[in-house]
Design an enzyme around this catalytic site. Structure first.
Site, mmCIF file in Angstrom:
data_model
loop_
_atom_site.group_PDB
_atom_site.id
_atom_site.type_symbol
_atom_site.label_atom_id
_atom_site.label_comp_id
_atom_site.label_asym_id
_atom_site.label_seq_id
_atom_site.Cartn_x
_atom_site.Cartn_y
_atom_site.Cartn_z
ATOM 1 N N ASP A 148 0.875 -0.971 0.090
ATOM 2 C CA ASP A 148 -0.009 0.003 -0.043
ATOM 3 C C ASP A 148 0.961 1.227 0.072
ATOM 4 O O ASP A 148 1.394 1.537 1.008
ATOM 5 C CB ASP A 148 -1.022 -0.068 1.215
ATOM 6 N N HIS A 149 1.065 1.881 -1.108
ATOM 7 C CA HIS A 149 2.209 2.854 -1.309
ATOM 8 C C HIS A 149 1.905 4.145 -0.279
ATOM 9 O O HIS A 149 2.858 4.652 0.218
ATOM 10 C CB HIS A 149 2.601 3.170 -2.834
ATOM 11 N N HIS A 193 -5.782 2.963 0.827
ATOM 12 C CA HIS A 193 -4.892 4.225 1.457
ATOM 13 C C HIS A 193 -5.719 4.886 2.580
ATOM 14 O O HIS A 193 -5.139 5.189 3.689
ATOM 15 C CB HIS A 193 -4.803 5.128 0.321
HETATM 16 C C1 BG6 Z 1 -3.672 4.828 -6.437
HETATM 17 C C2 BG6 Z 1 -4.882 4.738 -6.959
HETATM 18 O O1 BG6 Z 1 -3.635 3.597 -5.418
HETATM 19 O O2 BG6 Z 1 -3.283 5.917 -5.492
HETATM 20 C C3 BG6 Z 1 -5.120 6.109 -7.998
HETATM 21 O O3 BG6 Z 1 -5.237 3.646 -7.688
HETATM 22 C C4 BG6 Z 1 -4.665 7.447 -7.173
HETATM 23 O O4 BG6 Z 1 -6.275 6.399 -8.322
HETATM 24 C C5 BG6 Z 1 -3.404 7.098 -6.454
HETATM 25 O O5 BG6 Z 1 -4.672 8.469 -8.092
HETATM 26 C C6 BG6 Z 1 -3.152 8.031 -5.449
HETATM 27 O O6 BG6 Z 1 -1.755 8.134 -5.028
HETATM 28 P P1 BG6 Z 1 -0.996 9.578 -4.685
HETATM 29 O O7 BG6 Z 1 0.310 9.108 -4.065
HETATM 30 O O8 BG6 Z 1 -0.756 10.257 -5.903
HETATM 31 O O9 BG6 Z 1 -1.750 10.185 -3.377
#
Ligand code: BG6
Length: 503
Positions: free
Chosen positions: A179-180, A242
Site C-alpha cells: 500500500d504505497h 490508503h
Molecule cells: C492509487 C490509485 O492507488 O493511488 C489512484 O489507484 C490514485 O487512482 C493514487 O490516483 C493516489 O496516490 P498518490 O500517491 O498520488 O496520492
C-alpha cells in the site's frame, strides 16, 4: 540499518507502466544511495519477446538523464536482465527457474529471490501458484518473498480467496502486500508526531478531540485508466486501502515496540473497532459523487462519463465522503470523516484533528463571534508539514481573538535524502521488514468494513449518486455530513485555506 542480503528481484509485468515509471526509477534511487546489496540483479519478466539489451534501453528512458549520472545509469543497467515467458503457463516457470540460476551463477548471487507482481490482478493467484509448483516458494536455500500490488481483491470474498490461495503455498512472513501510502515519509511521521511528543498524546482522545477529518483530493481525473476505474470506483480504489491505513495510523494505540507485528496488531485493532455501517444507514452516512463536465481555469473539462473506457451511463463513484465512529475507549463518540475524489480543486492529502473548544468563552471572536476549534493539520502531500491553528489576541484595545497559524514545513528539516514511497517499500522488503506492508487479517478486516457499503450501492440503485462539476469540492450535500462544522478547504500551501485559493 541492516544492509539487505544479496538477491535477485524478479518483476512480473515488466513491460507495464508501473515498472518503468515507478519500480525501475525507485531501484535506481536505491542504487544511487548505495542501499542495494553488493551483488544484486533485476530480472524483468513478461510475455513480450525482448533481449536484455532492448529491455535496458526501454528502462533507460525513465531514469534521470543528467550527464553526470550517464555512466552510473549504464552501470546500474548492467544488473538488469529480461526473460520472456507466458506467465499463465505453468511449464514455462522452469525456464524462469533456469534463468534465475544462470544469473545467480554468473554474478555469484545466492538463491535469495523476491518476486514483484506488477501484473493485472487476475495473475495474483496464478503466478505465486506456478512459482510454488516450480519449487520457487521453498526457503531451504535462501529467502523467497512475494510483493503483491493493489488491488488486493475486489471485495471481501475475493480478498479472502486470494489470501487462502497464497497462504496455502507461502508463510505470511513471505508475503508483502503493498500500500504505497504506508511508504510515504509523512504517513510514517504521523506515528512519530503522536508517540514522540509528550504534548500530543495526552489530548489525543475523546476528552479533547471534537472530530477528525481525513481528505485525499486529486485534481486529476481517471486519465487513461477509465477501463479499470469504472469497475473499481473511489471506495475500492482509495478508501478500502490508503484511507483506512491513514485512519489506522491516526487512531491506533501506541505499539509495544517498533516492530512489524506489534504495529500491525494495533492497526488491526482499529479496524476491528470501527463501528460497521449497516446497509440501511449507508445512504445517511456515505455520500457518493461523480464529476460532470465543467470549466476549470476557463478551459472545458470532460465529465467522467465522457472519459475513455467509461460507460455513458456509468454509476461508478469518483468521490466518496463518509462519517463513522471507532468504538473503543479512546475514541468513543468522536465522529471521523473521510473524503476523497478525483477532479477536485487541488491535490492534497491531510488529516485534521479538530479539538474541542474551551469550556467557557471569555473573549469575543473574530468575524462571526464563534469560539474556535483548535485544529492540528498533518499534511501528507504536498507542502508536507504540520499546522496548528490557535486563537491569539488581535493587537489593540479590548480582547478580541483571531485564529492564527503555526506551521512547520517538512522541507525545512534538512537536505537529507527523502526516499520515494516505492524505494522505501522495496528496501524494506529486501531487508525482510514487513512493517509497512499490510497483513492478511488487516486487509480482510478493511474489506469487511467497506463490504456493506458496496452491497448497499449494488442492491439499492435508488441510493443517489450526486454529480459535481469537475474542479469543485464534490457534491453540495456533502457539506451537511459534518455536524457542527464545515469541511476544511485546503490549498496547495499548507497554511492557506478557502474555497477559491487555487485561482
Ligand atoms: C492509487 C490509485 O492507488 O493511488 C489512484 O489507484 C490514485 O487512482 C493514487 O490516483 C493516489 O496516490 P498518490 O500517491 O498520488 O496520492
Amino acid at each position: 540499518m541492516n544492509h539487505p542480503e544479496n538477491h535477485i528481484l524478479t518483476i512480473f509485468g515488466a513491460s507495464g507502466d508501473l515498472t518503468k515509471r515507478k519500480l525501475i526509477p525507485a531501484l535506481f534511487e536505491l542504487y544511487e544511495q548505495q542501499l542495494l546489496p553488493e551483488k544484486f540483479a533485476i530480472l524483468g519478466v513478461s510475455r513480450t519477446v525482448l533481449s536484455d539489451q532492448l529491455f535496458r534501453e526501454r528502462m533507460k528512458e525513465f531514469l534521470p538523464s543528467a550527464a553526470a549520472t550517464a555512466v552510473r545509469i549504464d552501470r546500474f543497467l548492467e544488473s538488469v536482465f529480461y526473460q520472456s515467458i507466458d506467465t499463465s503457463n505453468a511449464v514455462e516457470y522452469k525456464t524462469l527457474k533456469v534463468r534465475l540460476e544462470e544469473i545467480g551463477e554468473a554474478l555469484s548471487i545466492p538463491p535469495n529471490y523476491i518476486f514483484y507482481l506488477s501484473t493485472p490482478p487476475q495473475m495474483y493467484q496464478v503466478i505465486p501458484q506456478f512459482l510454488a509448483e516450480a519449487g520457487l516458494n521453498i526457503e531451504a536455500t535462501g529467502f523467497r518473498r512475494v510483493i503483491i500490488e493493489k488491488p488486493f481483491g475486489t471485495d471481501l470474498s475475493t480478498a479472502r480467496a486470494l489470501n487462502q490461495g497464497l497462504l496455502s503455498n507461502y508463510e505470511e512472513s513471505q508475503l508483502y502486500r503493498i500500500d504505497h501510502y504506508l511508504g510515504k515519509e509523512t504517513v510514517q511521521n504521523m506515528l512519530v508526531t503522536r508517540f514522540s511528543n509528550g504534548i500530543f498524546e495526552p489530548i489525543w482522545n475523546r476528552n479533547f478531540v471534537h472530530h477528525v477529518e481525513i481528505t485525499s483530493a486529486e485534481t486529476l481525473g481517471v486519465e487513461d485508466r477509465g477501463g479499470y476505474y469504472d469497475h473499481s470506483g473511489a471506495l475500492r480504489d482509495m478508501v478500502q486501502n490508503h484511507l483506512m491505513q491513514l485512519v489506522g495510523m491516526i487512531a491506533m494505540e501506541p505499539p509495544v515496540v517498533v516492530e512489524a507485528n506489534a504495529i500491525r496488531n494495533e492497526m488491526l485493532k482499529v479496524f476491528q473497532s470501527m463501528r460497521p455501517i449497516r446497509e440501511a444507514d449507508v445512504a445517511k452516512q456515505v455520500f457518493r459523487g461523480q464529476y460532470t463536465a465543467s470549466h476549470i481555469h476557463g478551459q472545458p473539462v470532460k465529465g467522467y462519463r465522457e472519459e475513455s473506457g467509461v460507460g455513458p451511463d456509468s454509476r461508478t463513484e469518483t468521490f466518496v465522503a463518509m462519517k463513522f465512529f471507532i468504538d473503543n475507549f479512546r475514541w468513543a463518540g468522536v465522529p471521523f470523516y473521510i473524503r476523497t475524489g478525483k477532479k477536485l480543486p487541488t491535490r492534497v492529502t491531510e488529516v485534521v484533528i479538530y479539538f474541542k473548544t474551551t469550556p467557557h468563552h471569555l473573549f469575543t471572536y473574530h468575524s462571526d463571534n464563534e469560539p474556535i476549534n483548535n485544529q492540528l493539520v498533518l499534511r501528507i502531500q504536498p507542502d508536507e508539514g504540520v499546522l496548528l491553528k490557535i486563537g491569539m489576541k488581535v493587537p489593540g484595545a479590548g480582547f478580541r481573538v483571531q485564529t492564527m497559524n503555526m506551521d512547520f514545513h517538512y522541507n525545512e528539516l534538512s537536505t537529507s535524502y527523502l526516499p520515494s514511497a516505492y524505494s522505501r517499500l522495496l528496501l524494506d522488503c529486501m531487508q525482510g521488514d514487513a512493517t509497512l506492508y499490510s497483513r492478511s487479517d488487516a486487509v480482510e478486516k478493511a474489506w469487511e468494513y467497506v463490504q456493506p457499503i458496496l452491497d448497499a450501492w449494488k442492491n439499492n440503485p435508488e441510493i443517489p449518486i450526486f454529480g459535481y462539476p469537475a474542479g469543485t469540492w464534490g457534491p453540495e450535500m456533502v457539506d451537511g455530513l459534518v455536524e457542527e462544522g464545515v469541511w476544511r478547504r485546503p490549498c496547495k500551501n499548507l497554511a492557506n485555506d478557502g474555497e477559491y485559493c487555487e485561482l
